[in-house]
Enzyme design. Structure first.
Site, PDB file in Angstrom:
ATOM      1  N   ASP A   1     -16.869   5.056  -0.210  1.00 19.85           N
ATOM      2  CA  ASP A   1     -16.166   2.802  -0.351  1.00 19.85           C
ATOM      3  C   ASP A   1     -16.943   2.271   1.100  1.00 19.85           C
ATOM      4  O   ASP A   1     -17.038   2.439   2.145  1.00 19.85           O
ATOM      5  CB  ASP A   1     -14.836   3.496  -0.313  1.00 19.85           C
ATOM      6  CG  ASP A   1     -14.077   4.284   0.893  1.00 19.85           C
ATOM      7  OD1 ASP A   1     -14.924   4.525   1.714  1.00 19.85           O
ATOM      8  OD2 ASP A   1     -13.251   4.906   0.800  1.00 19.85           O
TER       9      ASP A   1
ATOM     10  N   ASP B   1      -0.753   8.611   2.050  1.00 12.58           N
ATOM     11  CA  ASP B   1       0.200   8.973  -0.286  1.00 12.58           C
ATOM     12  C   ASP B   1      -1.051   9.204  -0.598  1.00 12.58           C
ATOM     13  O   ASP B   1      -0.814   9.453  -1.969  1.00 12.58           O
ATOM     14  CB  ASP B   1      -0.102   7.178  -0.048  1.00 12.58           C
ATOM     15  CG  ASP B   1      -1.503   6.324  -0.440  1.00 12.58           C
ATOM     16  OD1 ASP B   1      -2.104   7.138  -0.324  1.00 12.58           O
ATOM     17  OD2 ASP B   1      -0.705   5.100  -1.049  1.00 12.58           O
TER      18      ASP B   1
ATOM     19  N   HIS C   1      -4.346   9.705  -1.539  1.00 11.54           N
ATOM     20  CA  HIS C   1      -5.079   9.307  -1.865  1.00 11.54           C
ATOM     21  C   HIS C   1      -6.733   9.917  -1.162  1.00 11.54           C
ATOM     22  O   HIS C   1      -6.658  10.328  -0.144  1.00 11.54           O
ATOM     23  CB  HIS C   1      -5.364   7.639  -2.235  1.00 11.54           C
ATOM     24  CG  HIS C   1      -5.722   7.194  -0.488  1.00 11.54           C
ATOM     25  ND1 HIS C   1      -5.026   5.979   0.048  1.00 11.54           N
ATOM     26  CD2 HIS C   1      -6.563   6.825   0.424  1.00 11.54           C
ATOM     27  CE1 HIS C   1      -5.606   5.523   1.240  1.00 11.54           C
ATOM     28  NE2 HIS C   1      -6.340   6.022   1.198  1.00 11.54           N
TER      29      HIS C   1
ATOM     30  N   GLU D   1      -6.170   4.930  -5.420  1.00 10.92           N
ATOM     31  CA  GLU D   1      -4.926   4.547  -5.063  1.00 10.92           C
ATOM     32  C   GLU D   1      -3.736   5.530  -6.061  1.00 10.92           C
ATOM     33  O   GLU D   1      -5.013   5.615  -7.630  1.00 10.92           O
ATOM     34  CB  GLU D   1      -4.890   3.958  -4.901  1.00 10.92           C
ATOM     35  CG  GLU D   1      -5.126   2.798  -4.002  1.00 10.92           C
ATOM     36  CD  GLU D   1      -4.537   3.465  -2.594  1.00 10.92           C
ATOM     37  OE1 GLU D   1      -4.325   3.726  -2.117  1.00 10.92           O
ATOM     38  OE2 GLU D   1      -4.796   2.179  -1.474  1.00 10.92           O
TER      39      GLU D   1
HETATM   40  C1  GLP Z   1      -8.647   4.370   4.318  1.00 13.78           C
HETATM   41  C2  GLP Z   1     -10.466   5.374   3.790  1.00 13.78           C
HETATM   42  C3  GLP Z   1      -9.760   7.062   3.103  1.00 13.78           C
HETATM   43  C4  GLP Z   1      -9.664   7.690   4.567  1.00 13.78           C
HETATM   44  C5  GLP Z   1      -8.120   7.219   4.853  1.00 13.78           C
HETATM   45  C6  GLP Z   1      -7.340   7.507   5.707  1.00 13.78           C
HETATM   46  O1  GLP Z   1      -8.330   5.332   3.053  1.00 13.78           O
HETATM   47  N1  GLP Z   1     -10.749   4.501   2.557  1.00 13.78           N
HETATM   48  O2  GLP Z   1     -11.165   7.376   3.050  1.00 13.78           O
HETATM   49  O3  GLP Z   1      -9.224   9.150   3.738  1.00 13.78           O
HETATM   50  O4  GLP Z   1      -8.455   5.804   4.868  1.00 13.78           O
HETATM   51  O5  GLP Z   1      -7.454   7.806   7.190  1.00 13.78           O
HETATM   52  P1  GLP Z   1      -7.600   7.947   8.304  1.00 13.78           P
HETATM   53  O6  GLP Z   1      -8.536   9.127   8.983  1.00 13.78           O
HETATM   54  O7  GLP Z   1      -7.797   6.783   9.535  1.00 13.78           O
HETATM   55  O8  GLP Z   1      -6.250   8.472   8.224  1.00 13.78           O
END
Ligand code: GLP
Length: 269
Positions: free
Chosen positions: A67, A136, A138, A143
């Site tokens: 993404d 959440d 995702h 989402e």
């Molecule tokens: C964002 C990214 C996800 C990632 C999530 C958790 O939403 N799009 O791919 O898994 O953050 O991030 P973190 O690893 O910093 O908790």
């Protein structure tokens, strides 16, 4: 789903890197699906170490990231392209032309998303998709409420995600509200998925993902439909799993199998 629980975040990074490295050694021209966020940083650090100290060769791999924020250029310090350069690509011998991160400044998003999907197919599909998880539940930026059959497209971020990611931007106001993301359906087509999580803030999402019902409200739960998912968690992220003992038992049986302990009795025994 195979569930591996490591002691802490560093353990998650090391274990995850072993899976990626094993694939790269076995199939040097493999297609890796990569993720951003704080979770995979340790894994990338370990892969860089393996490249430097053990000669792990990335020269033939192809990568696709999950993404990107809409509106951020690749030189923006919070863009996911920038993150990947800083945390991995600039430190290994991957060919820059073979690294793909969605373009947050594409002019025609619909056409661009279709092209991203096409490119993944042309490269033969993703062999191993690395995934983090949002608080959440995702995956990528799918989402809650995202179609479990979704493909690469634009997605509006929830308030929870904007709040979670505000720490990287120095305030909620600075966080883009839209992202371009692979869909749940795109992710499910990868041959194998490696789901990583660490920290207490992920414990509920992980329980819902692994032991809850499959629901679009927790898009990571769709991974239950995939035949080859490995979840690598730390103790805190695994804290709410009810069947933890069983997962441990499975891992023990697996290592006994690998070490030959469970093999057929030898002659005379
Ligand atoms: C964002 C990214 C996800 C990632 C999530 C958790 O939403 N799009 O791919 O898994 O953050 O991030 P973190 O690893 O910093 O908790």
């Amino acid at each position: 789903m195979r569930v591996i629980v490591e002691k802490d975040k560093d353990g998650v990074g090391r274990r995850a890197a072993q899976f990626v490295a094993a694939l790269v050694r076995k199939r040097p021209n493999c297609v890796l699906g990569l993720a951003t966020g704080s979770t995979p940083v340790g894994m990338y650090g370990e892969l860089i170490r393996m490249h430097r100290e053990e000669g792990l060769d990335f020269s033939r791999i192809v990568t696709f990231n999950l993404d990107e924020y809409v509106g951020l250029s690749s030189s923006h310090p919070q863009s996911y392209r920038y993150f990947m350069q800083q945390n991995l690509f600039d430190h290994i011998n991957v060919d820059a032309r073979d690294t793909h991160v969605p373009d947050g400044r594409a002019l025609d998003f619909e056409a661009y998303c279709e092209q991203y999907e096409r490119l993944i197919k042309e490269e033969g599909g993703i062999d191993l998709q690395v995934l983090g998880i949002g608080s959440d539940g995702h995956i990528a930026f799918n989402e809650p409420g995202s179609s479990l059959g979704s493909r690469t497209r634009l997605k509006t971020l929830t308030h929870e995600t904007v709040r979670d990611n505000a720490r990287f931007f120095g305030g909620e106001e600075e966080v883009p509200r839209l992202a371009i993301t692979m869909g749940v359906g795109t992710i499910l087509e990868s041959r194998q998925c490696l789901l990583l999580a660490s920290g207490a803030s992920k414990a509920k999402a992980i329980r819902d993902t692994i032991e809850g019902p499959i629901t679009a409200q927790v898009t990571a739960s769709a991974l239950q439909l995939h035949r080859d998912v490995i979840a690598v968690l730390d103790e805190e992220a695994a804290r709410l799993l009810e069947r933890r003992d069983y997962y441990l038992q499975v891992e023990r049986a697996q290592s006994a199998l690998q070490s030959g302990e469970l093999g057929a009795p030898t002659e005379g025994s």
